[in-house]
Design a protein around this motif. Sequence first.
Motif, short mmCIF file in Angstrom:
data_model
loop_
_atom_site.label_atom_id
_atom_site.label_comp_id
_atom_site.label_asym_id
_atom_site.label_seq_id
_atom_site.Cartn_x
_atom_site.Cartn_y
_atom_site.Cartn_z
N SER A 101 -5.06 18.47 -9.34
CA SER A 101 -6.19 18.78 -10.21
C SER A 101 -7.00 17.56 -10.60
N SER A 102 -6.60 16.40 -10.12
CA SER A 102 -7.28 15.16 -10.50
C SER A 102 -7.78 14.47 -9.24
N GLY A 103 -7.75 13.15 -9.23
CA GLY A 103 -8.17 12.38 -8.07
C GLY A 103 -7.61 10.99 -8.18
N PRO A 104 -7.73 10.17 -7.15
CA PRO A 104 -7.21 8.80 -7.25
C PRO A 104 -7.87 8.05 -8.40
N HIS A 105 -7.06 7.26 -9.10
CA HIS A 105 -7.53 6.54 -10.28
C HIS A 105 -7.11 5.09 -10.18
N ALA A 106 -8.05 4.19 -10.37
CA ALA A 106 -7.72 2.76 -10.42
C ALA A 106 -7.03 2.45 -11.74
N GLY A 107 -5.95 1.69 -11.67
CA GLY A 107 -5.23 1.30 -12.87
C GLY A 107 -5.36 -0.19 -13.14
N PHE A 108 -4.81 -0.61 -14.28
CA PHE A 108 -4.94 -2.00 -14.70
C PHE A 108 -4.13 -2.96 -13.83
N ALA A 109 -3.18 -2.44 -13.06
CA ALA A 109 -2.40 -3.30 -12.16
C ALA A 109 -3.00 -3.38 -10.77
N HIS A 110 -4.04 -2.60 -10.48
CA HIS A 110 -4.65 -2.60 -9.15
C HIS A 110 -5.63 -3.76 -8.98
N ASP A 111 -5.86 -4.12 -7.73
CA ASP A 111 -6.91 -5.08 -7.40
C ASP A 111 -7.70 -4.55 -6.20
N THR A 112 -8.69 -5.33 -5.75
CA THR A 112 -9.55 -4.84 -4.68
C THR A 112 -8.77 -4.59 -3.39
N ALA A 113 -7.75 -5.39 -3.13
CA ALA A 113 -6.94 -5.18 -1.92
C ALA A 113 -6.25 -3.82 -1.95
N ASP A 114 -5.81 -3.39 -3.14
CA ASP A 114 -5.18 -2.07 -3.26
C ASP A 114 -6.17 -0.96 -2.95
N ILE A 115 -7.40 -1.10 -3.45
CA ILE A 115 -8.43 -0.10 -3.17
C ILE A 115 -8.69 -0.04 -1.67
N ASP A 116 -8.77 -1.20 -1.03
CA ASP A 116 -9.04 -1.23 0.40
C ASP A 116 -7.88 -0.64 1.20
N THR A 117 -6.66 -0.83 0.73
CA THR A 117 -5.51 -0.19 1.38
C THR A 117 -5.64 1.32 1.33
N TYR A 118 -5.99 1.85 0.15
CA TYR A 118 -6.19 3.29 0.01
C TYR A 118 -7.25 3.78 0.98
N VAL A 149 -6.16 4.01 4.67
CA VAL A 149 -5.37 5.20 4.98
C VAL A 149 -6.28 6.43 5.04
N LEU A 150 -7.26 6.48 4.13
CA LEU A 150 -8.20 7.60 4.15
C LEU A 150 -8.96 7.65 5.48
N ASP A 151 -9.39 6.52 5.98
CA ASP A 151 -10.10 6.49 7.27
C ASP A 151 -9.23 7.08 8.38
N ALA A 152 -7.96 6.68 8.41
CA ALA A 152 -7.07 7.18 9.45
C ALA A 152 -6.86 8.69 9.30
N PHE A 153 -6.72 9.15 8.08
CA PHE A 153 -6.51 10.57 7.81
C PHE A 153 -7.73 11.40 8.25
N LEU A 154 -8.92 10.95 7.87
CA LEU A 154 -10.11 11.71 8.22
C LEU A 154 -10.37 11.68 9.72
N ASP A 155 -10.01 10.59 10.39
CA ASP A 155 -10.14 10.54 11.84
C ASP A 155 -9.30 11.66 12.47
N GLU A 156 -8.08 11.83 11.99
CA GLU A 156 -7.23 12.90 12.54
C GLU A 156 -7.78 14.28 12.19
N MET A 157 -8.22 14.44 10.96
CA MET A 157 -8.75 15.74 10.55
C MET A 157 -9.97 16.13 11.36
N CYS A 158 -10.86 15.17 11.56
CA CYS A 158 -12.12 15.47 12.24
C CYS A 158 -11.96 15.55 13.75
N ALA A 159 -10.85 15.06 14.28
CA ALA A 159 -10.60 15.20 15.71
C ALA A 159 -10.42 16.66 16.09
N GLY A 160 -10.08 17.49 15.08
CA GLY A 160 -9.92 18.92 15.33
C GLY A 160 -11.23 19.63 15.46
#
Length: 456
Positions: free
Chosen positions: A425-442, A445-456
């Motif tokens: 019911s929510s969505g990804p949320h940046a927290g006080f322990a996160h940094d820009t590298a963590d956002i880029d990691t997320y 993974v999203l890019d890889a996931f959408l590549d697989e989804m859209c390959a269909g």
Amino acid sequence: MDTTAPALSAGQRRALAAIREREDAAFRVRVPGSLALTARARTRMPGGVPMQWMAGFYRTPVLWVAHGRGPSFTDVDGNGYLDFNVGDMSTVLGYAHPRLTETVATQAARGVQLFLPSEAAFAVCEQLRLRFGLPQWQFSLSASNANTEALRIARVATGRQGVLLFAGKYHGQLQETLWTDDGTGLVPEATGLAAPPDLAVVDFNDLAAVERVLSRRSCAAVLIEGVLTNCGTVLPEPDFLPGLREACTRHGTLLVMDETHTQFDRYGGAVTHYGIAPDLVTGGKGISGGIPIGALGMTDDLGDLVAAQVADELGDTVGLALGGTLFANALSLACAEVVLTELMTPAEHERIARLGDRLADGIEAAARSRELPWRAHRFGARSGYCLQPELPRNAREAHARLDPLFTDTRRVYFANRGVWDAIGSSGPHAGFAHDTADIDTYLGVLDAFLDEMCAG
């Protein structure tokens, strides 16, 4: 009513179903220790969990956690997860923060519970005043408790019983708030509730509906999240919150702003961001860094009312039904003092809001590059997925822009790659322990996931 289907093609849905089947199987292979602990726990705990929510938020098997540090936690099988759920705002500070660990140890040596005031309360009240503008504060063990007490104060202050809520809300496990209106009347959102209270539920951003209810002059309080956060994210239209404030004043109804989530999205939450002056503010969750706490702010007039309604211990005076044995305990307040004064500063709020922007920008860029007509939710550090080109105005539109297959498949796919995504019911949320590298990691993974989804 907006009933537009989410923007997923038949091929994308087939791809998601195949990904889901594969990833569910892979998840089970990765967590034999968690599976064994759940099987063992079922002999002592319903569903094999100590709190039923733990079995319901994800449709994968329950993870048992060994430890956490910073923005990540590790399960009993040794798998690490970069956490973008942040405990639904309870772990937004991160795990095992060294300053908080030090505070817990120091206060434990002095006593975690005193059943009398401790001086940390002064600093916590001042920090909350700076954020929300209200001068008087009381403390509980959860935001649910705080909402219960806010409604009781409102009933005494106004001499009325009714409460106005907004569809798509969540204000805790209160008898008064676990209801919605299906168009024919109130229906419960859970079992085990008593008969419906004096309650009205209308659409968010609908001032005309607010006026119809408040003009009856039976409502003690309007209880509202300034931004809906439990059906994706729904922002108020420019005139909505000011108009609501004006209508409450005109009809003698108290305005209660629930900042349980939004206080972490931006410094001062929706109250400060939109410049609203409520009669009461409620919150809790992560302001003690994960130690249980709830907070209730109020005007001086309402503070005087509470002070005048203190019950005598021997029962000679009947007072407001407020308080609890462990409310305002020394450990909660000591941790909240450190968190609010040292760790969740205005500068840190600005930093994680920038991370939230980076997250939302990345979600929209990933969708756009694949010709998906999607939007990202945005409110400070909060983001999420809107599977339509237009952002929602109310809960009905918000639910039409969600898709359980997309959400569940995304979350198990991310988990198998070391990223713990948010509850459905929510969505990804940046927290006080996160940094820009963590956002880029997320986003990677999203890019890889959408590549697989859209390959269909």
